[in-house]
Design a protein around this motif. Structure first.
Motif, PDB file in Angstrom:
ATOM      1  N   MET A   1       0.827  -0.983   0.001  1.00 50.89           N
ATOM      2  CA  MET A   1      -0.098  -0.012   0.113  1.00 50.89           C
ATOM      3  C   MET A   1       0.728   1.234   0.009  1.00 50.89           C
ATOM      4  O   MET A   1       1.849   1.390   0.581  1.00 50.89           O
ATOM      5  CB  MET A   1      -1.213   0.090   1.157  1.00 50.89           C
ATOM      6  CG  MET A   1      -2.087  -0.838   0.934  1.00 50.89           C
ATOM      7  SD  MET A   1      -3.055  -0.868   2.383  1.00 50.89           S
ATOM      8  CE  MET A   1      -2.203  -2.210   3.564  1.00 50.89           C
ATOM      9  N   HIS A  13     -10.305   7.110   6.549  1.00 47.35           N
ATOM     10  CA  HIS A  13      -9.291   6.836   5.400  1.00 47.35           C
ATOM     11  C   HIS A  13      -9.571   7.935   4.173  1.00 47.35           C
ATOM     12  O   HIS A  13      -9.554   7.529   3.034  1.00 47.35           O
ATOM     13  CB  HIS A  13      -9.878   5.325   4.930  1.00 47.35           C
ATOM     14  CG  HIS A  13      -9.732   4.561   5.914  1.00 47.35           C
ATOM     15  ND1 HIS A  13      -8.624   3.969   6.616  1.00 47.35           N
ATOM     16  CD2 HIS A  13     -10.773   3.864   6.663  1.00 47.35           C
ATOM     17  CE1 HIS A  13      -8.648   3.294   7.505  1.00 47.35           C
ATOM     18  NE2 HIS A  13     -10.009   2.898   7.782  1.00 47.35           N
ATOM     19  N   TYR A  30      -5.451   2.313   1.101  1.00 46.26           N
ATOM     20  CA  TYR A  30      -5.970   1.273   1.877  1.00 46.26           C
ATOM     21  C   TYR A  30      -7.549   1.261   1.677  1.00 46.26           C
ATOM     22  O   TYR A  30      -8.077   0.094   1.480  1.00 46.26           O
ATOM     23  CB  TYR A  30      -5.698   1.582   3.171  1.00 46.26           C
ATOM     24  CG  TYR A  30      -6.417   0.586   4.101  1.00 46.26           C
ATOM     25  CD1 TYR A  30      -5.876  -0.539   4.477  1.00 46.26           C
ATOM     26  CD2 TYR A  30      -7.464   1.166   4.835  1.00 46.26           C
ATOM     27  CE1 TYR A  30      -6.712  -1.438   5.268  1.00 46.26           C
ATOM     28  CE2 TYR A  30      -8.229   0.321   5.591  1.00 46.26           C
ATOM     29  CZ  TYR A  30      -7.572  -0.928   5.854  1.00 46.26           C
ATOM     30  OH  TYR A  30      -8.346  -1.938   6.846  1.00 46.26           O
ATOM     31  N   GLN A  33      -8.542  -0.392  -1.885  1.00 48.78           N
ATOM     32  CA  GLN A  33      -8.185  -1.771  -1.883  1.00 48.78           C
ATOM     33  C   GLN A  33      -9.228  -2.511  -1.264  1.00 48.78           C
ATOM     34  O   GLN A  33      -9.662  -3.475  -1.528  1.00 48.78           O
ATOM     35  CB  GLN A  33      -6.924  -2.072  -1.440  1.00 48.78           C
ATOM     36  CG  GLN A  33      -5.837  -1.625  -2.006  1.00 48.78           C
ATOM     37  CD  GLN A  33      -4.268  -2.141  -1.800  1.00 48.78           C
ATOM     38  OE1 GLN A  33      -4.071  -3.011  -1.004  1.00 48.78           O
ATOM     39  NE2 GLN A  33      -3.310  -1.809  -2.239  1.00 48.78           N
ATOM     40  N   GLU A  34      -9.531  -1.773   0.182  1.00 47.35           N
ATOM     41  CA  GLU A  34     -10.588  -2.577   0.914  1.00 47.35           C
ATOM     42  C   GLU A  34     -12.059  -2.446   0.131  1.00 47.35           C
ATOM     43  O   GLU A  34     -12.873  -3.439   0.302  1.00 47.35           O
ATOM     44  CB  GLU A  34     -10.831  -1.847   2.197  1.00 47.35           C
ATOM     45  CG  GLU A  34      -9.779  -2.072   3.168  1.00 47.35           C
ATOM     46  CD  GLU A  34      -9.745  -3.620   3.539  1.00 47.35           C
ATOM     47  OE1 GLU A  34     -10.481  -4.131   4.270  1.00 47.35           O
ATOM     48  OE2 GLU A  34      -8.697  -3.966   3.538  1.00 47.35           O
ATOM     49  N   TYR A 123      -2.464   3.203  12.752  1.00 41.89           N
ATOM     50  CA  TYR A 123      -4.139   3.342  12.705  1.00 41.89           C
ATOM     51  C   TYR A 123      -4.499   2.248  11.822  1.00 41.89           C
ATOM     52  O   TYR A 123      -5.332   1.156  12.369  1.00 41.89           O
ATOM     53  CB  TYR A 123      -4.696   4.596  12.399  1.00 41.89           C
ATOM     54  CG  TYR A 123      -6.005   4.464  12.305  1.00 41.89           C
ATOM     55  CD1 TYR A 123      -6.905   4.624  13.661  1.00 41.89           C
ATOM     56  CD2 TYR A 123      -6.879   4.501  11.120  1.00 41.89           C
ATOM     57  CE1 TYR A 123      -8.050   4.547  13.535  1.00 41.89           C
ATOM     58  CE2 TYR A 123      -8.090   4.430  11.171  1.00 41.89           C
ATOM     59  CZ  TYR A 123      -8.837   4.515  12.458  1.00 41.89           C
ATOM     60  OH  TYR A 123     -10.394   4.599  12.306  1.00 41.89           O
ATOM     61  N   VAL A 124      -4.039   2.236  10.629  1.00 40.55           N
ATOM     62  CA  VAL A 124      -4.413   1.019   9.736  1.00 40.55           C
ATOM     63  C   VAL A 124      -3.950  -0.365  10.442  1.00 40.55           C
ATOM     64  O   VAL A 124      -4.914  -1.220  10.284  1.00 40.55           O
ATOM     65  CB  VAL A 124      -4.016   1.434   8.171  1.00 40.55           C
ATOM     66  CG1 VAL A 124      -4.015  -0.008   7.349  1.00 40.55           C
ATOM     67  CG2 VAL A 124      -4.731   2.368   7.640  1.00 40.55           C
ATOM     68  N   GLU A 125      -2.679  -0.476  10.623  1.00 39.84           N
ATOM     69  CA  GLU A 125      -2.165  -1.625  11.259  1.00 39.84           C
ATOM     70  C   GLU A 125      -3.145  -2.224  12.416  1.00 39.84           C
ATOM     71  O   GLU A 125      -3.294  -3.352  12.415  1.00 39.84           O
ATOM     72  CB  GLU A 125      -0.839  -1.454  11.579  1.00 39.84           C
ATOM     73  CG  GLU A 125       0.014  -2.693  11.700  1.00 39.84           C
ATOM     74  CD  GLU A 125       1.366  -2.493  12.043  1.00 39.84           C
ATOM     75  OE1 GLU A 125       1.970  -2.961  13.114  1.00 39.84           O
ATOM     76  OE2 GLU A 125       2.236  -2.032  11.216  1.00 39.84           O
ATOM     77  N   GLU A 126      -3.417  -1.247  13.212  1.00 41.01           N
ATOM     78  CA  GLU A 126      -4.227  -1.702  14.479  1.00 41.01           C
ATOM     79  C   GLU A 126      -5.602  -2.370  14.019  1.00 41.01           C
ATOM     80  O   GLU A 126      -6.029  -3.164  14.794  1.00 41.01           O
ATOM     81  CB  GLU A 126      -4.499  -0.409  15.379  1.00 41.01           C
ATOM     82  CG  GLU A 126      -3.325  -0.225  16.303  1.00 41.01           C
ATOM     83  CD  GLU A 126      -3.729   1.276  16.857  1.00 41.01           C
ATOM     84  OE1 GLU A 126      -4.685   1.499  17.262  1.00 41.01           O
ATOM     85  OE2 GLU A 126      -2.723   1.833  17.242  1.00 41.01           O
ATOM     86  N   HIS A 127      -6.299  -1.630  13.221  1.00 43.60           N
ATOM     87  CA  HIS A 127      -7.559  -2.143  12.671  1.00 43.60           C
ATOM     88  C   HIS A 127      -7.511  -3.251  11.869  1.00 43.60           C
ATOM     89  O   HIS A 127      -8.620  -3.809  11.542  1.00 43.60           O
ATOM     90  CB  HIS A 127      -8.252  -0.721  12.157  1.00 43.60           C
ATOM     91  CG  HIS A 127      -8.590   0.150  13.204  1.00 43.60           C
ATOM     92  ND1 HIS A 127      -7.855   1.177  13.666  1.00 43.60           N
ATOM     93  CD2 HIS A 127      -9.664   0.473  13.858  1.00 43.60           C
ATOM     94  CE1 HIS A 127      -8.387   1.979  14.476  1.00 43.60           C
ATOM     95  NE2 HIS A 127      -9.481   1.351  14.620  1.00 43.60           N
ATOM     96  N   GLU A 128      -6.520  -3.598  11.292  1.00 44.59           N
ATOM     97  CA  GLU A 128      -6.234  -4.772  10.553  1.00 44.59           C
ATOM     98  C   GLU A 128      -6.340  -6.027  11.195  1.00 44.59           C
ATOM     99  O   GLU A 128      -6.551  -7.186  10.890  1.00 44.59           O
ATOM    100  CB  GLU A 128      -5.103  -4.906   9.463  1.00 44.59           C
ATOM    101  CG  GLU A 128      -5.375  -3.991   8.308  1.00 44.59           C
ATOM    102  CD  GLU A 128      -4.530  -4.256   6.993  1.00 44.59           C
ATOM    103  OE1 GLU A 128      -3.370  -4.257   7.329  1.00 44.59           O
ATOM    104  OE2 GLU A 128      -4.844  -4.316   6.204  1.00 44.59           O
ATOM    105  N   GLU A 129      -5.833  -5.884  12.428  1.00 44.97           N
ATOM    106  CA  GLU A 129      -5.718  -7.243  13.191  1.00 44.97           C
ATOM    107  C   GLU A 129      -7.164  -7.791  13.612  1.00 44.97           C
ATOM    108  O   GLU A 129      -8.187  -7.045  13.868  1.00 44.97           O
ATOM    109  CB  GLU A 129      -5.253  -6.778  14.600  1.00 44.97           C
ATOM    110  CG  GLU A 129      -3.696  -6.778  14.138  1.00 44.97           C
ATOM    111  CD  GLU A 129      -2.822  -5.921  15.162  1.00 44.97           C
ATOM    112  OE1 GLU A 129      -3.211  -5.802  16.611  1.00 44.97           O
ATOM    113  OE2 GLU A 129      -1.746  -5.582  15.093  1.00 44.97           O
TER     114      GLU A 129
END
Length: 129
Positions: A1, A13, A30, A33-34, A123-129
């Motif tokens: 990304m 976003h 991001y 892509q989502e 922020y993106v990394e936290e919400h992808e988990e």
């Protein structure tokens, strides 16, 4: 990304490119892509006033419709009319050809709620988990 360092980002976003007392707004790599293949974009008209955190339009993909939320308040100065004919520009080039609107900045203090590229990536990394 891809997340250009010179931009600011919202939790919804949205990216913001500052140009003096106005800003260009679009959705992040991001987000596109989502969503998947974008089939339609609904945007406000030139001269409409946006209010921070209010919906100002939507993006339709094959399986969903996502609201667009204003990262700050201000009048719409320009709308990317090309997206009416080729909405997939948002997928192909979210930071240049796929920009959404240009907005005047009514209250510069509202820009303080935007994130740096590092904060947005976290922020993106936290919400992808």
């Amino acid at each position: 990304m891809d997340f250009p360092e010179e931009l600011k980002y919202s939790k919804e976003h949205i990216w913001v490119r500052m140009e003096g007392n106005r800003a260009v707004i679009g959705i992040t790599d991001y987000a596109q892509q989502e969503l998947g293949l974008i089939t339609a974009v609904e945007l406000p008209g030139t001269g409409d006033d946006l209010e921070q955190d209010d919906s100002f339009g939507s993006i339709e993909a094959r399986k969903t419709v996502a609201d667009l939320y204003a990262p700050f308040s201000g009048p719409v100065l320009e709308v990317n009319e090309e997206l009416q004919v080729t909405p997939e520009l948002v997928n192909d080039d979210p930071y240049d050809g796929g920009w959404l609107v240009t907005v005047g900045i009514a209250d510069p203090e509202e820009l303080n709620s935007l994130m740096s590229v590092e904060d947005y990536m976290d922020y993106v990394e936290e919400h992808e988990e």
